[in-house]
Design an enzyme around this catalytic site. Sequence first.
Site, PDB file in Angstrom:
ATOM      1  N   PHE A 176       0.819  -1.222   0.000  1.00 60.37           N
ATOM      2  CA  PHE A 176       0.000   0.000   0.000  1.00 60.37           C
ATOM      3  C   PHE A 176       0.857   1.279   0.000  1.00 60.37           C
ATOM      4  O   PHE A 176       0.539   2.254   0.655  1.00 60.37           O
ATOM      5  CB  PHE A 176      -0.976   0.000   1.185  1.00 60.37           C
ATOM      6  CG  PHE A 176      -1.821  -1.247   1.234  1.00 60.37           C
ATOM      7  CD1 PHE A 176      -2.788  -1.474   0.267  1.00 60.37           C
ATOM      8  CD2 PHE A 176      -1.611  -2.211   2.206  1.00 60.37           C
ATOM      9  CE1 PHE A 176      -3.542  -2.641   0.273  1.00 60.37           C
ATOM     10  CE2 PHE A 176      -2.363  -3.371   2.223  1.00 60.37           C
ATOM     11  CZ  PHE A 176      -3.333  -3.584   1.253  1.00 60.37           C
ATOM     12  N   ARG A 177       1.956   1.226  -0.717  1.00 59.98           N
ATOM     13  CA  ARG A 177       2.855   2.379  -0.868  1.00 59.98           C
ATOM     14  C   ARG A 177       3.535   2.791   0.438  1.00 59.98           C
ATOM     15  O   ARG A 177       4.085   3.889   0.528  1.00 59.98           O
ATOM     16  CB  ARG A 177       2.126   3.594  -1.475  1.00 59.98           C
ATOM     17  CG  ARG A 177       1.457   3.305  -2.801  1.00 59.98           C
ATOM     18  CD  ARG A 177       2.504   3.335  -3.922  1.00 59.98           C
ATOM     19  NE  ARG A 177       2.080   2.521  -5.055  1.00 59.98           N
ATOM     20  CZ  ARG A 177       1.431   2.969  -6.113  1.00 59.98           C
ATOM     21  NH1 ARG A 177       1.144   4.233  -6.209  1.00 59.98           N
ATOM     22  NH2 ARG A 177       1.096   2.171  -7.078  1.00 59.98           N
TER      23      ARG A 177
END
Length: 200
Positions: A176-177
């Site tokens: 998720f970055r």
Amino acid sequence: MDRGGIFAGDDPFALAKAWLSEAEASEPNDPNAIALATVDADGMPNTRMVLLKEIEPAAFVFYTNYTSRKGREIEASGKAAFVMHWKSLHRQIRVRGMTEREDGPIADAYYASRSLKSRLGAWASAQSQPLSSRTALVAEVAKITATHGTNPARPPFWGGIRIIPTEIEFWADGAFRLHDRFRWTLSGSDGAWMTQRLNP
Ligand SMILES: Cc1cc2nc3c(=O)[nH]c(=O)nc-3n(C[C@H](O)[C@H](O)[C@H](O)COP(=O)(O)O)c2cc1C
């Protein structure tokens, strides 16, 4: 500092070597390719790929023509930066530092290790200068082959550039970055490395 797993260790050069050897096993080609950044006299940046040929105990070395655009920009600024990115590992390493020429016996040995065609090509190419045609380049190679024979000396205008880092950042993809980033900074006073975790 909660640095462990793939970021573990006290020596950023050893860590860079370890990541590169992992990439050698997983990349389809040129795992040692780096995007090299320089700046011109106006501060306008320039990038191009080159091959990283050596990770030394305290420096990174690549080879090029000193009269090329990158060669001249490095000569004038004394600085360079690069990034290496491995798609197969989802990781990057960023380096910024000061430069010096490697134009002694180490460069001679590396030049001698290259294929004869590459050694002659280094002589024949006025890298980054305008070229009238491919035929003109082929003719130059033929001329060099006739004059320099089968054991050419390293051209005086071709050799290594050593990048002596002041900063090295190791980056790894996270879910998720929420990537992991650790920056190693050379502390001015005693030459020791400080590490910091950075926001992604
Ligand atoms: C994967 C790859 C590796 C390259 N390796 C080198 C290299 O090690 N040395 C070099 O001088 N040029 C290398 N080149 C060519 C450079 O990208 C560039 O075209 C050339 O050095 C001229 O750049 P300049 O005009 O900015 O000096 C490579 C290109 C690619 C795509």
